[in-house]
Design a protein around this motif. Structure first.
Motif, PDB file in Angstrom:
ATOM      1  N   VAL A   1      -4.025  33.959  -9.335  1.00  0.00           N
ATOM      2  CA  VAL A   1      -3.441  32.855 -10.097  1.00  0.00           C
ATOM      3  C   VAL A   1      -4.245  32.630 -11.369  1.00  0.00           C
ATOM      4  CG1 VAL A   1      -2.969  30.379 -10.076  1.00  0.00           C
ATOM      5  CG2 VAL A   1      -2.394  31.767  -8.085  1.00  0.00           C
ATOM      6  N   GLN A   2      -5.561  32.689 -11.251  1.00  0.00           N
ATOM      7  CA  GLN A   2      -6.411  32.507 -12.431  1.00  0.00           C
ATOM      8  C   GLN A   2      -6.206  33.641 -13.435  1.00  0.00           C
ATOM      9  OE1 GLN A   2     -10.315  32.187 -10.753  1.00  0.00           O
ATOM     10  NE2 GLN A   2     -10.033  30.065 -10.147  1.00  0.00           N
ATOM     11  N   ASP A   3      -6.029  34.867 -12.941  1.00  0.00           N
ATOM     12  CA  ASP A   3      -5.773  35.993 -13.838  1.00  0.00           C
ATOM     13  C   ASP A   3      -4.466  35.789 -14.602  1.00  0.00           C
ATOM     14  OD1 ASP A   3      -8.091  37.215 -13.014  1.00  0.00           O
ATOM     15  OD2 ASP A   3      -7.090  38.594 -11.619  1.00  0.00           O
ATOM     16  N   CYS A   4      -3.465  35.287 -13.922  1.00  0.00           N
ATOM     17  CA  CYS A   4      -2.167  35.016 -14.542  1.00  0.00           C
ATOM     18  C   CYS A   4      -2.303  33.941 -15.623  1.00  0.00           C
ATOM     19  CB  CYS A   4      -1.182  34.577 -13.464  1.00  0.00           C
ATOM     20  SG  CYS A   4       0.425  34.023 -14.063  1.00  0.00           S
ATOM     21  N   GLU A   5      -2.980  32.849 -15.280  1.00  0.00           N
ATOM     22  CA  GLU A   5      -3.153  31.759 -16.245  1.00  0.00           C
ATOM     23  C   GLU A   5      -3.990  32.203 -17.440  1.00  0.00           C
ATOM     24  OE1 GLU A   5      -4.773  28.789 -13.647  1.00  0.00           O
ATOM     25  OE2 GLU A   5      -2.800  27.963 -13.187  1.00  0.00           O
ATOM     26  N   LYS A   6      -4.998  33.031 -17.184  1.00  0.00           N
ATOM     27  CA  LYS A   6      -5.831  33.549 -18.265  1.00  0.00           C
ATOM     28  C   LYS A   6      -5.001  34.451 -19.191  1.00  0.00           C
ATOM     29  CE  LYS A   6      -9.868  34.981 -17.078  1.00  0.00           C
ATOM     30  NZ  LYS A   6     -10.975  35.803 -16.540  1.00  0.00           N
ATOM     31  N   TYR A   7      -4.108  35.262 -18.610  1.00  0.00           N
ATOM     32  CA  TYR A   7      -3.241  36.129 -19.402  1.00  0.00           C
ATOM     33  C   TYR A   7      -2.352  35.286 -20.326  1.00  0.00           C
ATOM     34  CZ  TYR A   7      -0.034  39.921 -20.571  1.00  0.00           C
ATOM     35  OH  TYR A   7       0.709  40.861 -21.249  1.00  0.00           O
ATOM     36  N   ILE A   8      -1.805  34.212 -19.794  1.00  0.00           N
ATOM     37  CA  ILE A   8      -0.951  33.328 -20.592  1.00  0.00           C
ATOM     38  C   ILE A   8      -1.759  32.681 -21.712  1.00  0.00           C
ATOM     39  CG2 ILE A   8       0.415  31.202 -20.532  1.00  0.00           C
ATOM     40  CD1 ILE A   8       1.279  32.070 -17.685  1.00  0.00           C
ATOM     41  N   ALA A   9      -2.969  32.225 -21.397  1.00  0.00           N
ATOM     42  CA  ALA A   9      -3.808  31.586 -22.415  1.00  0.00           C
ATOM     43  C   ALA A   9      -4.154  32.557 -23.543  1.00  0.00           C
ATOM     44  CB  ALA A   9      -5.082  31.052 -21.779  1.00  0.00           C
ATOM     45  N   GLN A  10      -4.343  33.832 -23.218  1.00  0.00           N
ATOM     46  CA  GLN A  10      -4.703  34.825 -24.225  1.00  0.00           C
ATOM     47  C   GLN A  10      -3.512  35.274 -25.068  1.00  0.00           C
ATOM     48  OE1 GLN A  10      -6.462  37.913 -21.875  1.00  0.00           O
ATOM     49  NE2 GLN A  10      -8.468  36.937 -21.819  1.00  0.00           N
ATOM     50  N   HIS A  11      -2.310  35.251 -24.490  1.00  0.00           N
ATOM     51  CA  HIS A  11      -1.146  35.827 -25.175  1.00  0.00           C
ATOM     52  C   HIS A  11      -0.100  34.807 -25.615  1.00  0.00           C
ATOM     53  CE1 HIS A  11      -2.869  39.269 -22.960  1.00  0.00           C
ATOM     54  NE2 HIS A  11      -2.474  39.947 -24.022  1.00  0.00           N
ATOM     55  N   SER A  12      -0.366  33.535 -25.398  1.00  0.00           N
ATOM     56  CA  SER A  12       0.617  32.512 -25.748  1.00  0.00           C
ATOM     57  C   SER A  12      -0.117  31.265 -26.230  1.00  0.00           C
ATOM     58  CB  SER A  12       1.468  32.179 -24.526  1.00  0.00           C
ATOM     59  OG  SER A  12       2.344  31.120 -24.807  1.00  0.00           O
ATOM     60  N   SER A  13       0.560  30.493 -27.040  1.00  0.00           N
ATOM     61  CA  SER A  13      -0.037  29.235 -27.507  1.00  0.00           C
ATOM     62  C   SER A  13       0.262  28.080 -26.555  1.00  0.00           C
ATOM     63  CB  SER A  13       0.499  28.905 -28.898  1.00  0.00           C
ATOM     64  OG  SER A  13       1.905  28.752 -28.848  1.00  0.00           O
ATOM     65  N   LYS A  14       1.024  28.344 -25.508  1.00  0.00           N
ATOM     66  CA  LYS A  14       1.405  27.313 -24.540  1.00  0.00           C
ATOM     67  C   LYS A  14       0.209  26.908 -23.686  1.00  0.00           C
ATOM     68  CE  LYS A  14       4.919  25.148 -22.535  1.00  0.00           C
ATOM     69  NZ  LYS A  14       5.691  24.181 -23.216  1.00  0.00           N
ATOM     70  N   LYS A  15      -0.040  25.620 -23.568  1.00  0.00           N
ATOM     71  CA  LYS A  15      -1.135  25.102 -22.757  1.00  0.00           C
ATOM     72  C   LYS A  15      -0.734  25.132 -21.284  1.00  0.00           C
ATOM     73  CE  LYS A  15      -3.731  23.954 -26.220  1.00  0.00           C
ATOM     74  NZ  LYS A  15      -4.735  24.884 -26.633  1.00  0.00           N
ATOM     75  N   GLY A  16      -1.745  25.175 -20.407  1.00  0.00           N
ATOM     76  CA  GLY A  16      -1.495  25.206 -18.973  1.00  0.00           C
ATOM     77  C   GLY A  16      -0.827  23.938 -18.473  1.00  0.00           C
ATOM     78  N   THR A  17       0.201  24.084 -17.686  1.00  0.00           N
ATOM     79  CA  THR A  17       0.894  22.961 -17.065  1.00  0.00           C
ATOM     80  C   THR A  17       1.053  23.249 -15.582  1.00  0.00           C
ATOM     81  OG1 THR A  17       3.104  23.882 -17.381  1.00  0.00           O
ATOM     82  CG2 THR A  17       2.228  22.537 -19.174  1.00  0.00           C
TER      83      THR A  17
END
Length: 92
Positions: free
Chosen positions: A36-52
């Motif tokens: 789950v952390q790897d997925c969230e980290k991928y999103i943080a690196q490739h998108s400007s969307k903040k974690g929700t």
């Protein structure tokens, strides 16, 4: 083989089999949070969307193998399809 000697052998086999299942089960559940952390980290690196909360739930879906639900949930919260696909792969 006498029946009285067979029963302890069967019981010993059952105890060993049950012990193996109990021993292996914690190892299987320990991998999910990292995924789950790897997925969230991928999103943080490739998108400007903040974690929700929606992103966390979608990443969890990906970590348990439900890639379709993961990608659909991420696109629903505004993540592009390419980033969603990569993040779900990172979760699994």
């Amino acid at each position: 083989m006498r029946p009285s000697a067979r029963i302890p052998g069967i019981l010993a086999g059952l105890v060993l089999a049950t012990g193996g299942i109990v021993f292996a089960a914690p190892a299987a559940t320990a991998a999910a949070p990292t995924s789950v952390q790897d997925c969230e980290k991928y999103i943080a690196q490739h998108s400007s969307k903040k974690g929700t909360a929606g992103i966390g739930q979608a990443c969890y879906e990906g970590s348990i193998g439900n890639q379709t639900s993961c990608a659909a949930s991420l696109t629903a919260v505004g993540i592009s399809a390419n980033v969603a696909s990569g993040a779900c792969r990172a979760a699994h």
